[in-house]
Design an enzyme around this catalytic site. Structure first.
Site, PDB file in Angstrom:
ATOM      1  N   LEU A   1       0.840  -1.195   0.000  1.00  0.00           N
ATOM      2  CA  LEU A   1       0.000   0.000   0.000  1.00  0.00           C
ATOM      3  C   LEU A   1       0.878   1.249   0.000  1.00  0.00           C
ATOM      4  O   LEU A   1       0.938   1.981   0.962  1.00  0.00           O
ATOM      5  CB  LEU A   1      -0.934  -0.041   1.226  1.00  0.00           C
ATOM      6  CG  LEU A   1      -2.325   0.566   1.059  1.00  0.00           C
ATOM      7  CD1 LEU A   1      -3.042   0.002  -0.155  1.00  0.00           C
ATOM      8  CD2 LEU A   1      -3.165   0.314   2.285  1.00  0.00           C
ATOM      9  N   HIS A   2       1.616   1.451  -1.112  1.00  0.00           N
ATOM     10  CA  HIS A   2       2.466   2.640  -1.256  1.00  0.00           C
ATOM     11  C   HIS A   2       1.599   3.811  -1.718  1.00  0.00           C
ATOM     12  O   HIS A   2       0.379   3.711  -1.743  1.00  0.00           O
ATOM     13  CB  HIS A   2       3.641   2.357  -2.205  1.00  0.00           C
ATOM     14  CG  HIS A   2       3.203   2.024  -3.602  1.00  0.00           C
ATOM     15  ND1 HIS A   2       3.028   2.982  -4.576  1.00  0.00           N
ATOM     16  CD2 HIS A   2       2.889   0.837  -4.179  1.00  0.00           C
ATOM     17  CE1 HIS A   2       2.625   2.392  -5.697  1.00  0.00           C
ATOM     18  NE2 HIS A   2       2.537   1.092  -5.479  1.00  0.00           N
ATOM     19  N   ALA A   3       2.207   4.914  -2.096  1.00  0.00           N
ATOM     20  CA  ALA A   3       1.477   6.163  -2.354  1.00  0.00           C
ATOM     21  C   ALA A   3       0.313   6.046  -3.341  1.00  0.00           C
ATOM     22  O   ALA A   3      -0.789   6.496  -3.043  1.00  0.00           O
ATOM     23  CB  ALA A   3       2.452   7.250  -2.823  1.00  0.00           C
TER      24      ALA A   3
END
Length: 86
Positions: free
Chosen positions: A13-15
């Protein structure tokens, strides 16, 4: 209402996926939260979601309370299970 889901996309769940998640959560009137790693954060807060540092294989619980809680949980679980299109 709540449902457990596992992060499938390789980068976690990165940017970009966090932004997609928050944008989707904001479409609903219900109070939407994410529980993971012993913390609970507002699903409509990009900083909250990013602070969880969720990676591939991590579990999170989508929790919603309000008039459209079932739709909110279903839409967010679908987004996570679909790997955010990655």
């Amino acid at each position: 209402m709540e449902k457990l889901v596992v992060i499938k996309n390789a980068s976690g769940l990165h940017a970009r996926p966090a932004g997609m998640f928050v944008k989707k959560a904001a479409e609903f009137k219900s109070v939407v939260e994410v529980k993971a790693k012993g913390k609970t954060v507002n699903a409509k807060s990009i900083m909250g979601i990013m602070s969880l540092g969720l990676a591939q294989g991590d579990e999170l619980t989508v929790v919603a309370n309000g008039e459209d809680q079932e739709s909110a949980v279903a839409a967010l679980v679908e987004l996570v299970e679909g790997g955010f299109g990655e």
